[in-house]
Write a protein that holds these residues in place. Structure first.
Motif, PDB file in Angstrom:
ATOM      1  N   VAL A   1       0.846  -1.203   0.000  1.00  0.00           N
ATOM      2  CA  VAL A   1       0.000   0.000   0.000  1.00  0.00           C
ATOM      3  C   VAL A   1       0.878   1.248   0.000  1.00  0.00           C
ATOM      4  O   VAL A   1       0.670   2.175  -0.793  1.00  0.00           O
ATOM      5  CB  VAL A   1      -0.969  -0.002   1.211  1.00  0.00           C
ATOM      6  CG1 VAL A   1      -1.683   1.341   1.353  1.00  0.00           C
ATOM      7  CG2 VAL A   1      -1.979  -1.134   1.079  1.00  0.00           C
ATOM      8  N   GLN A   2       1.876   1.258   0.864  1.00  0.00           N
ATOM      9  CA  GLN A   2       2.781   2.395   0.962  1.00  0.00           C
ATOM     10  C   GLN A   2       3.525   2.643  -0.358  1.00  0.00           C
ATOM     11  O   GLN A   2       3.624   3.765  -0.834  1.00  0.00           O
ATOM     12  CB  GLN A   2       3.775   2.136   2.105  1.00  0.00           C
ATOM     13  CG  GLN A   2       5.006   3.017   2.120  1.00  0.00           C
ATOM     14  CD  GLN A   2       4.648   4.473   2.340  1.00  0.00           C
ATOM     15  OE1 GLN A   2       3.541   4.787   2.768  1.00  0.00           O
ATOM     16  NE2 GLN A   2       5.573   5.365   2.030  1.00  0.00           N
ATOM     17  N   TYR A   3       4.009   1.556  -0.957  1.00  0.00           N
ATOM     18  CA  TYR A   3       4.738   1.652  -2.220  1.00  0.00           C
ATOM     19  C   TYR A   3       3.828   2.221  -3.316  1.00  0.00           C
ATOM     20  O   TYR A   3       4.224   3.115  -4.065  1.00  0.00           O
ATOM     21  CB  TYR A   3       5.258   0.265  -2.609  1.00  0.00           C
ATOM     22  CG  TYR A   3       6.015   0.249  -3.912  1.00  0.00           C
ATOM     23  CD1 TYR A   3       7.391   0.479  -3.936  1.00  0.00           C
ATOM     24  CD2 TYR A   3       5.357   0.010  -5.115  1.00  0.00           C
ATOM     25  CE1 TYR A   3       8.090   0.472  -5.133  1.00  0.00           C
ATOM     26  CE2 TYR A   3       6.054   0.001  -6.314  1.00  0.00           C
ATOM     27  CZ  TYR A   3       7.416   0.233  -6.318  1.00  0.00           C
ATOM     28  OH  TYR A   3       8.096   0.229  -7.507  1.00  0.00           O
ATOM     29  N   SER A   4       2.609   1.723  -3.377  1.00  0.00           N
ATOM     30  CA  SER A   4       1.676   2.177  -4.411  1.00  0.00           C
ATOM     31  C   SER A   4       1.361   3.654  -4.242  1.00  0.00           C
ATOM     32  O   SER A   4       1.266   4.401  -5.231  1.00  0.00           O
ATOM     33  CB  SER A   4       0.379   1.375  -4.344  1.00  0.00           C
ATOM     34  OG  SER A   4       0.664   0.003  -4.472  1.00  0.00           O
ATOM     35  N   LEU A   5       1.180   4.091  -3.002  1.00  0.00           N
ATOM     36  CA  LEU A   5       0.881   5.505  -2.747  1.00  0.00           C
ATOM     37  C   LEU A   5       2.089   6.374  -3.084  1.00  0.00           C
ATOM     38  O   LEU A   5       1.952   7.460  -3.648  1.00  0.00           O
ATOM     39  CB  LEU A   5       0.484   5.718  -1.278  1.00  0.00           C
ATOM     40  CG  LEU A   5      -0.853   5.115  -0.846  1.00  0.00           C
ATOM     41  CD1 LEU A   5      -0.999   5.205   0.675  1.00  0.00           C
ATOM     42  CD2 LEU A   5      -2.020   5.811  -1.538  1.00  0.00           C
ATOM     43  N   SER A   6       3.287   5.915  -2.753  1.00  0.00           N
ATOM     44  CA  SER A   6       4.489   6.740  -2.920  1.00  0.00           C
ATOM     45  C   SER A   6       4.988   6.794  -4.351  1.00  0.00           C
ATOM     46  O   SER A   6       5.560   7.794  -4.756  1.00  0.00           O
ATOM     47  CB  SER A   6       5.635   6.204  -2.061  1.00  0.00           C
ATOM     48  OG  SER A   6       5.240   6.124  -0.733  1.00  0.00           O
ATOM     49  N   PHE A   7       4.813   5.689  -5.098  1.00  0.00           N
ATOM     50  CA  PHE A   7       5.486   5.618  -6.401  1.00  0.00           C
ATOM     51  C   PHE A   7       4.550   5.647  -7.602  1.00  0.00           C
ATOM     52  O   PHE A   7       4.990   5.422  -8.724  1.00  0.00           O
ATOM     53  CB  PHE A   7       6.416   4.394  -6.452  1.00  0.00           C
ATOM     54  CG  PHE A   7       7.567   4.531  -5.488  1.00  0.00           C
ATOM     55  CD1 PHE A   7       8.588   5.441  -5.726  1.00  0.00           C
ATOM     56  CD2 PHE A   7       7.609   3.785  -4.321  1.00  0.00           C
ATOM     57  CE1 PHE A   7       9.639   5.590  -4.833  1.00  0.00           C
ATOM     58  CE2 PHE A   7       8.658   3.928  -3.416  1.00  0.00           C
ATOM     59  CZ  PHE A   7       9.674   4.836  -3.667  1.00  0.00           C
ATOM     60  N   TYR A   8       3.276   5.935  -7.365  1.00  0.00           N
ATOM     61  CA  TYR A   8       2.338   6.019  -8.493  1.00  0.00           C
ATOM     62  C   TYR A   8       2.826   7.028  -9.531  1.00  0.00           C
ATOM     63  O   TYR A   8       2.762   6.785 -10.736  1.00  0.00           O
ATOM     64  CB  TYR A   8       0.943   6.396  -7.982  1.00  0.00           C
ATOM     65  CG  TYR A   8      -0.044   6.625  -9.092  1.00  0.00           C
ATOM     66  CD1 TYR A   8      -0.579   5.555  -9.796  1.00  0.00           C
ATOM     67  CD2 TYR A   8      -0.427   7.920  -9.457  1.00  0.00           C
ATOM     68  CE1 TYR A   8      -1.473   5.753 -10.835  1.00  0.00           C
ATOM     69  CE2 TYR A   8      -1.327   8.128 -10.488  1.00  0.00           C
ATOM     70  CZ  TYR A   8      -1.842   7.047 -11.175  1.00  0.00           C
ATOM     71  OH  TYR A   8      -2.722   7.254 -12.201  1.00  0.00           O
ATOM     72  N   GLU A   9       3.352   8.148  -9.076  1.00  0.00           N
ATOM     73  CA  GLU A   9       3.794   9.205 -10.003  1.00  0.00           C
ATOM     74  C   GLU A   9       5.095   8.860 -10.722  1.00  0.00           C
ATOM     75  O   GLU A   9       5.336   9.347 -11.817  1.00  0.00           O
ATOM     76  CB  GLU A   9       3.985  10.541  -9.261  1.00  0.00           C
ATOM     77  CG  GLU A   9       2.722  11.387  -9.186  1.00  0.00           C
ATOM     78  CD  GLU A   9       1.840  10.978  -8.015  1.00  0.00           C
ATOM     79  OE1 GLU A   9       2.371  10.323  -7.077  1.00  0.00           O
ATOM     80  OE2 GLU A   9       0.628  11.267  -8.048  1.00  0.00           O
ATOM     81  N   THR A  10       5.942   8.060 -10.086  1.00  0.00           N
ATOM     82  CA  THR A  10       7.292   7.880 -10.650  1.00  0.00           C
ATOM     83  C   THR A  10       7.575   6.475 -11.176  1.00  0.00           C
ATOM     84  O   THR A  10       8.537   6.286 -11.911  1.00  0.00           O
ATOM     85  CB  THR A  10       8.371   8.218  -9.587  1.00  0.00           C
ATOM     86  OG1 THR A  10       8.073   7.483  -8.402  1.00  0.00           O
ATOM     87  CG2 THR A  10       8.394   9.697  -9.276  1.00  0.00           C
ATOM     88  N   ASN A  11       6.784   5.500 -10.809  1.00  0.00           N
ATOM     89  CA  ASN A  11       7.059   4.144 -11.284  1.00  0.00           C
ATOM     90  C   ASN A  11       6.015   3.764 -12.337  1.00  0.00           C
ATOM     91  O   ASN A  11       4.820   3.719 -12.054  1.00  0.00           O
ATOM     92  CB  ASN A  11       7.044   3.160 -10.107  1.00  0.00           C
ATOM     93  CG  ASN A  11       7.375   1.753 -10.545  1.00  0.00           C
ATOM     94  OD1 ASN A  11       6.545   1.058 -11.132  1.00  0.00           O
ATOM     95  ND2 ASN A  11       8.586   1.317 -10.270  1.00  0.00           N
ATOM     96  N   ARG A  12       6.516   3.504 -13.560  1.00  0.00           N
ATOM     97  CA  ARG A  12       5.599   3.263 -14.670  1.00  0.00           C
ATOM     98  C   ARG A  12       4.760   2.000 -14.452  1.00  0.00           C
ATOM     99  O   ARG A  12       3.582   1.952 -14.808  1.00  0.00           O
ATOM    100  CB  ARG A  12       6.391   3.154 -15.972  1.00  0.00           C
ATOM    101  CG  ARG A  12       5.658   3.759 -17.160  1.00  0.00           C
ATOM    102  CD  ARG A  12       6.635   4.107 -18.258  1.00  0.00           C
ATOM    103  NE  ARG A  12       7.446   2.940 -18.611  1.00  0.00           N
ATOM    104  CZ  ARG A  12       7.232   2.187 -19.693  1.00  0.00           C
ATOM    105  NH1 ARG A  12       6.236   2.453 -20.500  1.00  0.00           N
ATOM    106  NH2 ARG A  12       8.023   1.161 -19.960  1.00  0.00           N
ATOM    107  N   ASP A  13       5.369   0.978 -13.885  1.00  0.00           N
ATOM    108  CA  ASP A  13       4.636  -0.279 -13.680  1.00  0.00           C
ATOM    109  C   ASP A  13       3.451  -0.088 -12.731  1.00  0.00           C
ATOM    110  O   ASP A  13       2.336  -0.528 -13.015  1.00  0.00           O
ATOM    111  CB  ASP A  13       5.564  -1.357 -13.096  1.00  0.00           C
ATOM    112  CG  ASP A  13       6.598  -1.802 -14.116  1.00  0.00           C
ATOM    113  OD1 ASP A  13       6.441  -1.465 -15.309  1.00  0.00           O
ATOM    114  OD2 ASP A  13       7.567  -2.477 -13.709  1.00  0.00           O
ATOM    115  N   ILE A  14       3.723   0.578 -11.633  1.00  0.00           N
ATOM    116  CA  ILE A  14       2.648   0.740 -10.645  1.00  0.00           C
ATOM    117  C   ILE A  14       1.562   1.668 -11.214  1.00  0.00           C
ATOM    118  O   ILE A  14       0.367   1.451 -10.989  1.00  0.00           O
ATOM    119  CB  ILE A  14       3.191   1.190  -9.257  1.00  0.00           C
ATOM    120  CG1 ILE A  14       2.317   0.626  -8.135  1.00  0.00           C
ATOM    121  CG2 ILE A  14       3.318   2.684  -9.093  1.00  0.00           C
ATOM    122  CD1 ILE A  14       2.474  -0.822  -7.860  1.00  0.00           C
TER     123      ILE A  14
END
Ligand code: 0X9
Ligand code: ZN
Length: 307
Positions: free
Chosen positions: A81-94
């Motif tokens: 959950v934390q990863y998805s919230l933090s990296f939605y803007e910067t990680n293309r996969d997520i």
């Protein structure tokens, strides 16, 4: 050390859930799907991309902590959950995953058992339900689903660690998850259940030695995920149908979800292979979670291509 690099008590996790939802009102909804035998709430986090205009969106279901002592499992749900919230803007996969699918996350499917592992018995596995005809407590929630229920690989004896319960979905935790998935079965395209330990990516069936109708497809997805783990983290994960790769074990949530019509259904067994077993030290949480994350992303991206 960050919050996510530690194990947390049940109270802490409920608090985390509340706080995370309050801080991300446009991305997170908390859904109460039922309650445990001891009447603790079963909360699901619904994670979405901010601009969700698409009302027919598909979804991923992710549950953690069916088995109480497998502490790395709830830790992974929080990590995800934390990863998805933090990296939605910067990680293309997520971003690709969340733009195409919502994610329902149940961080602790067995709260009574989890609590008990913090207070009384670190090695407790089952839930904490009681019955009149036995002094033994608990049903194995991963034997309580209606998939060749209580055949070889499960037990009718209440004192067994793999006790299947009185009847399929006799347990409130299993019945809450099954009811939710029945209500959302058109949307849920991918089911993932997180366990430990043994480092395996499993898919149906575990309740029979028969092969799943899309066995080849599931095998190639699991293989790709295991290769990614190997390439990025130099760690070996076995993969395959549960009955062949680990053991025959009927009544599991993954097989039940598959039979419900969710054609992409997996159980991940996270680290390790036995050195620490269920007592995986907190220092290993980041690596264990990153491995599971890359496997989940790999499989979810393949599902996105197919929906
Ligand atoms: O036995 C289990 O439920 C799982 N292994 S564990 O060591 N975490 O208890 C494996 C589950 C595989 N899937 C099914 N049996 N359906
Ligand atoms: Zn387990």
């Amino acid at each position: 050390m960050s919050y996510y690099e530690k194990y947390h008590s049940l109270e802490d996790i409920y608090h985390w859930l509340n706080k995370t939802a309050m801080e991300n009102p446009d991305r997170i909804k908390v859904i109460l799907i039922g309650s445990s035998f001891e009447k603790r709430p079963l909360y699901v986090v619904k994670l979405s991309a901010i601009s969700t205009t698409n009302t027919n969106k598909k979804a991923i279901w992710l549950d953690c902590g069916i088995h109480a002592r497998e502490w790395i499992a709830p830790a992974f749900c929080l990590w995800f959950v934390q990863y998805s919230l933090s990296f939605y803007e910067t990680n293309r996969d997520i971003a690709t995953i969340l733009d195409n699918m919502d994610v329902y996350v149940l961080p602790v499917m067995n709260p009574d058992g989890y609590k008990y592992t913090w207070t009384t018995d670190r090695m407790w596995r089952k839930n904490r339900s009681t019955r009149e005809d036995s002094r033994c407590v608990g049903v194995d929630l991963n034997r309580n689903f209606d998939a060749n229920w209580c055949t070889e690989g499960a037990s009718h004896r209440p004192c067994s660690e793999i006790f299947c319960g009185e009847f399929p979905e006799s347990e409130p935790e299993a019945s809450a998850v099954a009811s939710f998935l029945r209500r959302h079965k058109e949307a849920v395209a991918l089911y993932v259940s997180i366990h430990s330990y043994s480092q395996m990516l499993l898919f149906p069936y575990s309740c029979t030695r028969d092969l799943a109708e899309n066995h080849a497809e599931l095998l190639s997805m699991a293989k790709e995920a295991a290769l990614k783990i190997k390439r990025y983290y130099r760690n070996n994960y076995k993969y395959g149908a549960g009955a062949e790769t680990i053991y025959l074990a009927p009544g599991g949530s993954d097989d039940w979800a598959y039979k419900l019509g969710i054609k992409y259904s997996f159980t991940f067994e996270l680290q390790d292979t036995g050195r620490y077993g269920f007592l995986l030290p907190p220092s290993e949480i980041p690596r264990a979670c990153n491995e599971a994350l890359i496997a989940l992303k790999t499989i979810a991206l393949r599902v996105v291509e197919r929906i």
